[in-house]
Design a protein around this motif. Sequence first.
Motif, PDB file in Angstrom:
ATOM      1  N   GLU A  32       3.128  -0.329   2.193  1.00  0.00           N
ATOM      2  CA  GLU A  32       2.530   0.943   1.809  1.00  0.00           C
ATOM      3  C   GLU A  32       3.494   2.066   2.165  1.00  0.00           C
ATOM      4  O   GLU A  32       4.305   1.945   3.089  1.00  0.00           O
ATOM      5  CB  GLU A  32       1.167   1.132   2.487  1.00  0.00           C
ATOM      6  CG  GLU A  32       0.107   0.213   1.920  1.00  0.00           C
ATOM      7  CD  GLU A  32      -1.288   0.577   2.361  1.00  0.00           C
ATOM      8  OE1 GLU A  32      -2.136   0.853   1.488  1.00  0.00           O
ATOM      9  OE2 GLU A  32      -1.549   0.590   3.582  1.00  0.00           O
ATOM     10  N   PRO A  68       8.320  -1.998  -4.529  1.00  0.00           N
ATOM     11  CA  PRO A  68       7.990  -3.418  -4.345  1.00  0.00           C
ATOM     12  C   PRO A  68       8.058  -4.207  -5.646  1.00  0.00           C
ATOM     13  O   PRO A  68       7.836  -3.669  -6.729  1.00  0.00           O
ATOM     14  CB  PRO A  68       6.563  -3.379  -3.811  1.00  0.00           C
ATOM     15  CG  PRO A  68       5.994  -2.105  -4.344  1.00  0.00           C
ATOM     16  CD  PRO A  68       7.134  -1.129  -4.382  1.00  0.00           C
ATOM     17  N   LYS A  71       3.501  -8.924  -4.181  1.00  0.00           N
ATOM     18  CA  LYS A  71       2.425  -8.617  -3.242  1.00  0.00           C
ATOM     19  C   LYS A  71       1.824  -9.907  -2.706  1.00  0.00           C
ATOM     20  O   LYS A  71       1.798 -10.936  -3.405  1.00  0.00           O
ATOM     21  CB  LYS A  71       1.346  -7.778  -3.911  1.00  0.00           C
ATOM     22  CG  LYS A  71       0.800  -8.352  -5.221  1.00  0.00           C
ATOM     23  CD  LYS A  71       0.038  -7.303  -6.013  1.00  0.00           C
ATOM     24  CE  LYS A  71      -0.351  -7.838  -7.390  1.00  0.00           C
ATOM     25  NZ  LYS A  71      -0.985  -6.811  -8.234  1.00  0.00           N
ATOM     26  N   PHE A  95      -2.430  -8.138   0.118  1.00  0.00           N
ATOM     27  CA  PHE A  95      -1.952  -6.951  -0.577  1.00  0.00           C
ATOM     28  C   PHE A  95      -0.781  -6.244   0.119  1.00  0.00           C
ATOM     29  O   PHE A  95      -0.399  -5.160  -0.264  1.00  0.00           O
ATOM     30  CB  PHE A  95      -3.069  -5.944  -0.874  1.00  0.00           C
ATOM     31  CG  PHE A  95      -2.592  -4.811  -1.763  1.00  0.00           C
ATOM     32  CD1 PHE A  95      -1.966  -5.090  -2.973  1.00  0.00           C
ATOM     33  CD2 PHE A  95      -2.725  -3.487  -1.379  1.00  0.00           C
ATOM     34  CE1 PHE A  95      -1.497  -4.057  -3.784  1.00  0.00           C
ATOM     35  CE2 PHE A  95      -2.263  -2.450  -2.189  1.00  0.00           C
ATOM     36  CZ  PHE A  95      -1.647  -2.739  -3.390  1.00  0.00           C
ATOM     37  N   SER A  96      -0.188  -6.868   1.136  1.00  0.00           N
ATOM     38  CA  SER A  96       1.080  -6.346   1.620  1.00  0.00           C
ATOM     39  C   SER A  96       2.082  -6.434   0.476  1.00  0.00           C
ATOM     40  O   SER A  96       2.083  -7.397  -0.292  1.00  0.00           O
ATOM     41  CB  SER A  96       1.574  -7.165   2.813  1.00  0.00           C
ATOM     42  OG  SER A  96       0.703  -7.035   3.908  1.00  0.00           O
ATOM     43  N   LYS A  97       2.934  -5.421   0.359  1.00  0.00           N
ATOM     44  CA  LYS A  97       3.868  -5.338  -0.763  1.00  0.00           C
ATOM     45  C   LYS A  97       5.302  -5.499  -0.270  1.00  0.00           C
ATOM     46  O   LYS A  97       5.682  -4.901   0.731  1.00  0.00           O
ATOM     47  CB  LYS A  97       3.703  -4.009  -1.501  1.00  0.00           C
ATOM     48  CG  LYS A  97       2.329  -3.841  -2.141  1.00  0.00           C
ATOM     49  CD  LYS A  97       2.171  -2.490  -2.815  1.00  0.00           C
ATOM     50  CE  LYS A  97       2.005  -1.377  -1.809  1.00  0.00           C
ATOM     51  NZ  LYS A  97       1.707  -0.075  -2.465  1.00  0.00           N
ATOM     52  N   ILE A 123       4.209  -7.881  -8.611  1.00  0.00           N
ATOM     53  CA  ILE A 123       3.478  -6.648  -8.323  1.00  0.00           C
ATOM     54  C   ILE A 123       2.558  -6.242  -9.472  1.00  0.00           C
ATOM     55  O   ILE A 123       1.514  -5.621  -9.258  1.00  0.00           O
ATOM     56  CB  ILE A 123       4.457  -5.498  -7.976  1.00  0.00           C
ATOM     57  CG1 ILE A 123       3.736  -4.384  -7.217  1.00  0.00           C
ATOM     58  CG2 ILE A 123       5.191  -4.997  -9.195  1.00  0.00           C
ATOM     59  CD1 ILE A 123       3.296  -4.725  -5.832  1.00  0.00           C
ATOM     60  N   PHE A 164      -5.126  -4.321  -4.986  1.00  0.00           N
ATOM     61  CA  PHE A 164      -4.373  -5.519  -5.343  1.00  0.00           C
ATOM     62  C   PHE A 164      -4.236  -5.635  -6.858  1.00  0.00           C
ATOM     63  O   PHE A 164      -3.211  -6.087  -7.375  1.00  0.00           O
ATOM     64  CB  PHE A 164      -5.051  -6.766  -4.786  1.00  0.00           C
ATOM     65  CG  PHE A 164      -4.333  -8.047  -5.131  1.00  0.00           C
ATOM     66  CD1 PHE A 164      -3.299  -8.511  -4.338  1.00  0.00           C
ATOM     67  CD2 PHE A 164      -4.675  -8.779  -6.267  1.00  0.00           C
ATOM     68  CE1 PHE A 164      -2.610  -9.680  -4.660  1.00  0.00           C
ATOM     69  CE2 PHE A 164      -4.005  -9.947  -6.602  1.00  0.00           C
ATOM     70  CZ  PHE A 164      -2.964 -10.401  -5.791  1.00  0.00           C
TER      71      PHE A 164
END
Length: 246
Positions: A32, A68, A71, A95-97, A123, A164
């Motif tokens: 983020e 990114p 994800k 949902f970490s990118k 992504i 997401f």
Amino acid sequence: MNNIYTNNYPVINLYKKTSIKSELVTQMIYGESFKIINKSLKWMKIKIKEDGYIGYIKNKKFISFLKPTHKVSVLSADIYKNSNFKKKIGKLSYFSKIKVDKIKSKFAKFHGKWIETKNIRPIKYIKKNIFGDIKIFRGVKYKWGGKTFDGIDCSALIQVCLNFNNRSFPRDAKQQIKFLKKNINLKNIRKNDIIYWKGHVALALSNKKLIHAYGPKKKTLVMDIHKTIELIKKTADLKVILIKRI
């Protein structure tokens, strides 16, 4: 993207004031981005780019904005120090990118670390059912301000699933109510409708079941819709305010 930074830590707490004893208002997960409003030796006041949230984080060394490419698509994904894939150095939440630099066999390299490719999606990937992943959080503990596998609150549960699927969505329940336009009558409720009380939110899995991160039960769980409405009315004296449809 001048003056925009990317969070390169698995999770960063965002506080209401410059103290870890103050209210945890939300969290930033890996990838983020944010803008620094001002900073001191120990703290930064920031604005999260994705949802506009403003608060204070510990002053750390962050990287310049990275666009990114992928994800995380599972509840939590192990990250590895090097390409022998033996030493785990942490986990990334759903949902970490990340910006993938290299693919090697079944692993992807990002910012000097490695992750299994089975745990990530491009992504731009979107699920047919935008809330199709929400039940992976079942059993995750309730945490005010949380939005990870280690703890999540009711509004973050809705937000991360929509994020997401590349949909912008507010962080707080009261903001979400204003953001969504279409109101639904309880008798017409169906899968993926969002139920709002004052300060609480749940997602309908069908016309009979819902899922929510529920503070009194201290975890995310699936419950009967009508029994939940009765329970919240009885224990918290709260009625359903609105039911919204995406």
